[in-house]
Motif scaffolding. Structure first.
Motif, PDB file in Angstrom:
ATOM      1  N   ARG A  10       0.704  -1.069   0.008  1.00 40.62           N
ATOM      2  CA  ARG A  10      -0.027   0.142   0.080  1.00 40.62           C
ATOM      3  C   ARG A  10       1.140   1.188   0.101  1.00 40.62           C
ATOM      4  O   ARG A  10       2.039   1.267   0.372  1.00 40.62           O
ATOM      5  CB  ARG A  10      -0.960  -0.064   1.144  1.00 40.62           C
ATOM      6  CG  ARG A  10      -0.289   0.152   2.414  1.00 40.62           C
ATOM      7  CD  ARG A  10      -1.372   0.180   3.696  1.00 40.62           C
ATOM      8  NE  ARG A  10      -0.637   0.392   4.984  1.00 40.62           N
ATOM      9  CZ  ARG A  10       0.048  -0.333   5.769  1.00 40.62           C
ATOM     10  NH1 ARG A  10       0.089  -1.645   5.337  1.00 40.62           N
ATOM     11  NH2 ARG A  10       0.650   0.073   6.732  1.00 40.62           N
ATOM     12  N   GLY A  11       0.305   2.396  -0.424  1.00 42.38           N
ATOM     13  CA  GLY A  11       1.286   3.545  -0.764  1.00 42.38           C
ATOM     14  C   GLY A  11       0.391   4.686  -1.518  1.00 42.38           C
ATOM     15  O   GLY A  11      -0.596   4.548  -1.700  1.00 42.38           O
ATOM     16  N   SER A  12       1.265   5.545  -1.794  1.00 43.49           N
ATOM     17  CA  SER A  12       0.865   6.571  -2.217  1.00 43.49           C
ATOM     18  C   SER A  12       1.919   7.299  -3.175  1.00 43.49           C
ATOM     19  O   SER A  12       3.161   7.405  -2.627  1.00 43.49           O
ATOM     20  CB  SER A  12       0.383   7.902  -1.500  1.00 43.49           C
ATOM     21  OG  SER A  12      -0.677   7.343  -0.587  1.00 43.49           O
ATOM     22  N   LEU A  13       1.684   7.894  -4.224  1.00 44.34           N
ATOM     23  CA  LEU A  13       2.660   8.521  -5.286  1.00 44.34           C
ATOM     24  C   LEU A  13       2.369   9.830  -5.962  1.00 44.34           C
ATOM     25  O   LEU A  13       1.063   9.736  -6.395  1.00 44.34           O
ATOM     26  CB  LEU A  13       3.135   7.426  -6.515  1.00 44.34           C
ATOM     27  CG  LEU A  13       3.846   5.936  -5.647  1.00 44.34           C
ATOM     28  CD1 LEU A  13       3.843   5.079  -7.071  1.00 44.34           C
ATOM     29  CD2 LEU A  13       5.192   6.479  -5.347  1.00 44.34           C
ATOM     30  N   THR A  14       3.322  10.630  -5.996  1.00 41.80           N
ATOM     31  CA  THR A  14       2.982  11.675  -7.016  1.00 41.80           C
ATOM     32  C   THR A  14       3.296  11.137  -8.266  1.00 41.80           C
ATOM     33  O   THR A  14       4.251  10.608  -8.708  1.00 41.80           O
ATOM     34  CB  THR A  14       4.036  12.747  -6.710  1.00 41.80           C
ATOM     35  OG1 THR A  14       3.800  13.266  -5.339  1.00 41.80           O
ATOM     36  CG2 THR A  14       3.667  14.044  -7.607  1.00 41.80           C
TER      37      THR A  14
END
Length: 166
Positions: free
Chosen positions: A60-64
């Motif tokens: 899981r995560g978040s990326l620009t």
């Protein structure tokens, strides 16, 4: 929310933003509270790999994935939650990474055998988008280098700095 199920039996859940359906979808998974908090706060560049309650790997995560070089505060983030039978994305606008010659990649993602393979297709499309920008930047840098060599102007420092930001 848009939901697509592949012929191989895994599902891609696509959300535009945080909502109650998203809470219900992953509520029983380890680490989901932290991930949901990052979505609400729109935090980027976050990545965790863990096992869920059943012992399955989750990523899981978040990326620009898009940013305006002239305005560093203007950026787009997408959040992802990857499990053995599902891929959840939040805030991902694939149309913003499609180039003039690039077809939408939605169908390529969902046609893969596993959500991991679909996610790799997605990451590949994002990388292609960035590589297109790098080619353009390389051209601008070469032009700038020629200007500096021809004119030897110190006023070009601002232009160099702008290219560095890009």
């Amino acid at each position: 929310m848009m939901e697509q199920t592949s012929v191989y039996g895994w599902t891609w859940y696509r959300h535009e933003c945080h909502n109650e359906t998203l809470n219900q979808l992953i509520a029983d998974n380890k680490g989901c509270e932290k991930w949901l908090k990052n979505i609400k706060e729109n935090k980027s560049n976050y990545l965790r790999i863990e096992r869920d309650r059943d012992g399955d790997q989750i990523v899981r995560g978040s990326l620009t994935y898009k940013q305006d070089p002239k305005n560093q505060s203007d950026y787009e983030i997408f959040h992802f939650y990857l499990r053995p039978k599902s891929l959840v994305t939040v805030g991902l606008d694939l149309s913003s990474i499609e180039g003039d010659y690039r077809d939408p990649c939605d169908h390529l993602i969902i046609e893969e055998k596993t959500p991991v393979e679909g996610f790799l297709i997605l990451l590949g499309e994002l990388i292609n988008h960035f590589l297109d920008g790098i080619d353009e930047l390389e051209f601008k840098l070469k032009e700038l280098q020629r200007d500096v060599q021809r004119n030897n102007h110190t006023t070009l420092l601002n232009s160099i700095y702008d290219r560095r930001i890009e």
